[in-house]
Design a protein around this motif. Structure first.
Motif, PDB file in Angstrom:
ATOM      1  N   ASN A 258       0.867  -1.177   0.000  1.00  0.00           N
ATOM      2  CA  ASN A 258       0.000   0.000   0.000  1.00  0.00           C
ATOM      3  C   ASN A 258       0.906   1.229   0.000  1.00  0.00           C
ATOM      4  O   ASN A 258       1.036   1.946   0.980  1.00  0.00           O
TER       5      ASN A 258
ATOM      6  N   ASP B  88       0.199   4.939   1.433  1.00  0.00           N
ATOM      7  CA  ASP B  88      -0.500   5.117   2.709  1.00  0.00           C
ATOM      8  C   ASP B  88       0.124   6.215   3.580  1.00  0.00           C
ATOM      9  O   ASP B  88      -0.578   6.854   4.352  1.00  0.00           O
TER      10      ASP B  88
ATOM     11  N   PRO C 141      -6.126   6.217   2.464  1.00  0.00           N
ATOM     12  CA  PRO C 141      -6.811   5.262   1.596  1.00  0.00           C
ATOM     13  C   PRO C 141      -8.328   5.413   1.722  1.00  0.00           C
ATOM     14  O   PRO C 141      -8.838   5.804   2.776  1.00  0.00           O
TER      15      PRO C 141
ATOM     16  N   ILE D  16     -13.369   0.604  -2.153  1.00  0.00           N
ATOM     17  CA  ILE D  16     -12.326   0.134  -3.073  1.00  0.00           C
ATOM     18  C   ILE D  16     -12.803  -1.144  -3.760  1.00  0.00           C
ATOM     19  O   ILE D  16     -12.763  -1.262  -4.988  1.00  0.00           O
TER      20      ILE D  16
ATOM     21  N   THR E 158      -3.829   2.336  -7.787  1.00  0.00           N
ATOM     22  CA  THR E 158      -3.680   3.489  -6.883  1.00  0.00           C
ATOM     23  C   THR E 158      -4.888   4.412  -6.994  1.00  0.00           C
ATOM     24  O   THR E 158      -5.301   5.007  -5.999  1.00  0.00           O
TER      25      THR E 158
ATOM     26  N   ARG F 229      -7.513   2.738  -4.751  1.00  0.00           N
ATOM     27  CA  ARG F 229      -7.242   2.806  -3.298  1.00  0.00           C
ATOM     28  C   ARG F 229      -7.214   4.242  -2.767  1.00  0.00           C
ATOM     29  O   ARG F 229      -7.705   4.507  -1.678  1.00  0.00           O
ATOM     30  N   TYR F 230      -6.626   5.153  -3.548  1.00  0.00           N
ATOM     31  CA  TYR F 230      -6.401   6.506  -3.027  1.00  0.00           C
ATOM     32  C   TYR F 230      -7.196   7.594  -3.743  1.00  0.00           C
ATOM     33  O   TYR F 230      -7.179   8.739  -3.308  1.00  0.00           O
TER      34      TYR F 230
END
Length: 179
Positions: free
Chosen positions: A89, A92, A97, A103, A129, A132-133
């Motif tokens: 990750n 992070d 996140p 997600i 990415t 997740r972000y």
């Protein structure tokens, strides 16, 4: 499941980095021993025929030329194959996140879709990415860019140095003529 580096089991929403020799492939873990990942058709053939060296290099070259990729939902073992992987990750420390349920939901909604692909601006690492972000980023591409920029600076330096040596040599010849 394929060998996991550091022995930690993934949790839904974790990013999975798969080591495939000269590059890494990325997926997002959704639970139930499954991942969602974006893969160009040419790279998909690497999964179907692991270890075939002649196919590996031709497939790697065709990945660079791919403009489309398929989002696939698969078992971790199918995607990882004989390679190792780790939970990574990577952002992070820089970004918060998104909640794991979002997600996984968004990743599953994309499964089966055909998406634009570009190794430099929209690859599998950018894909995971973003999930997740909420921010598409590829450290792999950034690192390659730094290496290429460094090589370009070194090449330019060599050219300038050679030019200075050449100019210095000409100046030395002129001085000898007038002495």
């Amino acid at each position: 499941m394929a060998p996991i580096l550091f022995g930690k089991e993934p949790k839904p929403g974790d990013l999975i980095e798969i080591f495939r020799g000269p590059y890494q492939h990325w997926a997002v873990y959704i639970g139930g021993n499954e991942v969602i990942h974006m893969i160009p058709p040419s790279e998909d053939s690497l999964l179907r025929h692991p270890g075939e060296e002649s196919d590996f290099f031709s497939s790697l070259v065709s990945v660079l030329d791919s403009s489309r990729a398929l989002v696939r939902r698969q078992k971790v073992s199918e995607v990882v194959g004989p390679h190792s992987f780790r939970i990574n990750n990577l952002l992070d420390d820089e970004c918060d996140p998104r909640p794991p349920r979002l997600i996984v939901r968004d990743a599953c909604r994309l499964a089966g879709r055909d998406l634009p692909y570009c190794v430099a601006t929209n690859n599998c690492e950018h894909f995971v990415t973003e999930l997740r972000y909420g921010k598409a980023e590829s450290r792999q591409v950034r690192a390659a860019g730094v290496v290429m920029a460094g090589a370009a600076v070194a090449a330019l330096g060599a050219v300038l140095f050679a030019s200075l040596l050449k100019d210095d040599s000409k100046e030395s010849k002129r001085r000898r003529r007038y002495q």
